[in-house]
Design a protein around this motif. Structure first.
Motif, PDB file in Angstrom:
ATOM      1  N   ASN A 230     -10.703 -51.563 -28.165  1.00 47.97           N
ATOM      2  CA  ASN A 230     -10.929 -52.551 -29.213  1.00 47.97           C
ATOM      3  C   ASN A 230      -9.859 -53.627 -29.129  1.00 47.97           C
ATOM      4  O   ASN A 230      -8.739 -53.365 -28.705  1.00 47.97           O
ATOM      5  CB  ASN A 230     -10.890 -51.903 -30.604  1.00 47.97           C
ATOM      6  N   GLU A 231     -10.214 -54.819 -29.559  1.00 51.51           N
ATOM      7  CA  GLU A 231      -9.243 -55.900 -29.549  1.00 51.51           C
ATOM      8  C   GLU A 231      -8.234 -55.702 -30.660  1.00 51.51           C
ATOM      9  O   GLU A 231      -8.573 -55.303 -31.763  1.00 51.51           O
ATOM     10  CB  GLU A 231      -9.943 -57.243 -29.725  1.00 51.51           C
TER      11      GLU A 231
ATOM     12  N   SER B 222      -5.305 -57.680 -22.259  1.00 51.12           N
ATOM     13  CA  SER B 222      -6.539 -58.093 -22.913  1.00 51.12           C
ATOM     14  C   SER B 222      -7.542 -56.941 -22.907  1.00 51.12           C
ATOM     15  O   SER B 222      -7.540 -56.085 -22.011  1.00 51.12           O
ATOM     16  CB  SER B 222      -7.138 -59.312 -22.223  1.00 51.12           C
ATOM     17  N   ALA B 223      -8.411 -56.919 -23.907  1.00 48.14           N
ATOM     18  CA  ALA B 223      -9.394 -55.853 -24.033  1.00 48.14           C
ATOM     19  C   ALA B 223     -10.380 -55.887 -22.862  1.00 48.14           C
ATOM     20  O   ALA B 223     -10.832 -54.843 -22.391  1.00 48.14           O
ATOM     21  CB  ALA B 223     -10.137 -55.983 -25.358  1.00 48.14           C
ATOM     22  N   HIS B 224     -10.679 -57.075 -22.372  1.00 50.02           N
ATOM     23  CA  HIS B 224     -11.616 -57.202 -21.252  1.00 50.02           C
ATOM     24  C   HIS B 224     -11.061 -56.528 -19.996  1.00 50.02           C
ATOM     25  O   HIS B 224     -11.787 -55.823 -19.282  1.00 50.02           O
ATOM     26  CB  HIS B 224     -11.880 -58.685 -20.991  1.00 50.02           C
TER      27      HIS B 224
ATOM     28  N   ARG C  84     -11.125 -52.715 -20.496  1.00 51.38           N
ATOM     29  CA  ARG C  84     -12.481 -52.170 -20.411  1.00 51.38           C
ATOM     30  C   ARG C  84     -12.937 -52.021 -18.967  1.00 51.38           C
ATOM     31  O   ARG C  84     -13.707 -51.122 -18.643  1.00 51.38           O
ATOM     32  CB  ARG C  84     -13.459 -53.082 -21.154  1.00 51.38           C
TER      33      ARG C  84
ATOM     34  N   HIS D 105      -1.763 -51.707 -29.893  1.00 56.60           N
ATOM     35  CA  HIS D 105      -0.969 -52.896 -29.580  1.00 56.60           C
ATOM     36  C   HIS D 105      -0.460 -52.892 -28.136  1.00 56.60           C
ATOM     37  O   HIS D 105       0.701 -53.200 -27.883  1.00 56.60           O
ATOM     38  CB  HIS D 105       0.193 -53.047 -30.563  1.00 56.60           C
TER      39      HIS D 105
ATOM     40  N   SER E  65      -2.975 -61.574 -26.005  1.00 56.44           N
ATOM     41  CA  SER E  65      -3.909 -60.672 -26.662  1.00 56.44           C
ATOM     42  C   SER E  65      -3.464 -59.230 -26.456  1.00 56.44           C
ATOM     43  O   SER E  65      -2.881 -58.879 -25.429  1.00 56.44           O
ATOM     44  CB  SER E  65      -5.321 -60.890 -26.128  1.00 56.44           C
ATOM     45  N   THR E  66      -3.737 -58.401 -27.441  1.00 59.92           N
ATOM     46  CA  THR E  66      -3.426 -56.974 -27.363  1.00 59.92           C
ATOM     47  C   THR E  66      -4.708 -56.178 -27.575  1.00 59.92           C
ATOM     48  O   THR E  66      -5.734 -56.740 -27.984  1.00 59.92           O
ATOM     49  CB  THR E  66      -2.383 -56.560 -28.414  1.00 59.92           C
ATOM     50  N   CYS E  67      -4.649 -54.888 -27.309  1.00 63.07           N
ATOM     51  CA  CYS E  67      -5.825 -54.045 -27.496  1.00 63.07           C
ATOM     52  C   CYS E  67      -5.419 -52.663 -27.981  1.00 63.07           C
ATOM     53  O   CYS E  67      -4.262 -52.269 -27.875  1.00 63.07           O
ATOM     54  CB  CYS E  67      -6.645 -53.958 -26.213  1.00 63.07           C
TER      55      CYS E  67
ATOM     56  N   THR F 136      -4.348 -57.370 -32.375  1.00 59.85           N
ATOM     57  CA  THR F 136      -3.864 -58.656 -32.854  1.00 59.85           C
ATOM     58  C   THR F 136      -3.459 -59.533 -31.681  1.00 59.85           C
ATOM     59  O   THR F 136      -3.197 -59.055 -30.581  1.00 59.85           O
ATOM     60  CB  THR F 136      -2.650 -58.462 -33.779  1.00 59.85           C
ATOM     61  N   THR F 137      -3.397 -60.827 -31.922  1.00 55.02           N
ATOM     62  CA  THR F 137      -2.978 -61.771 -30.899  1.00 55.02           C
ATOM     63  C   THR F 137      -1.580 -62.263 -31.250  1.00 55.02           C
ATOM     64  O   THR F 137      -1.354 -62.767 -32.352  1.00 55.02           O
ATOM     65  CB  THR F 137      -3.944 -62.961 -30.825  1.00 55.02           C
TER      66      THR F 137
END
Length: 139
Positions: free
Chosen positions: A88-89, A24-26, A29, A20, A110-112, A91-92
């Motif tokens: 990994n993504e 953002s996951a992007h 990454r 959490h 967004s969370t990751c 919850t939003t």
């Protein structure tokens, strides 16, 4: 469908994960791809010099994984490399922002989830040498 065994090798690998994280996951990454497969010391230098906001959270996670390796397994930090690093993504988080005339617009944060696995290369090499000696002794 078979599940992959994602548990780290109990002798040479140590994992740390964080969930959490509000990024953002992007974007996470983008940083994780730069440090995957590098040594622990080189990773610390890279993360301290990169200008991204995700670097701070990943740096804390790498420190935590190294502390786990030192405390739980007694591994030396100079011989650690990052064997696995995944994002990994999560919850939003959804909120509403009040606007003019009683309207509202949604805000989506967004969370990751980030997982980092450190591997001790010296212990891993020693285990490989022991396996080869056993095979040569059996033949």
């Amino acid at each position: 469908m078979e599940k992959k065994n994602r548990k780290p090798n109990q002798y040479t690998e140590v994992a740390a994960s964080s969930q959490h994280i509000c990024i953002s996951a992007h974007k996470a990454r983008r940083v994780i791809d730069q440090i995957r497969g590098r040594s622990y010391e080189e990773t610390l230098m890279i993360l301290e010099l990169m200008p991204y906001r995700a670097c701070y959270n990943i740096l804390k996670l790498v420190y935590s994984a190294a502390a786990n390796a030192n405390h739980n397994k007694g591994l030396n930090e100079t011989s650690l490399i990052i064997s696995k690093a995944e994002v990994n993504e999560g919850t939003t988080v959804k909120k509403l922002k009040p606007r003019a005339r009683g309207r509202s617009y949604p805000i989506r944060r967004s969370t990751c989830h980030i997982t980092i696995v450190l591997k001790d290369i010296f212990v891993d090499e020693q285990l490989e040498i022991d396996k080869r000696k056993k095979l040569m002794g059996d033949i």
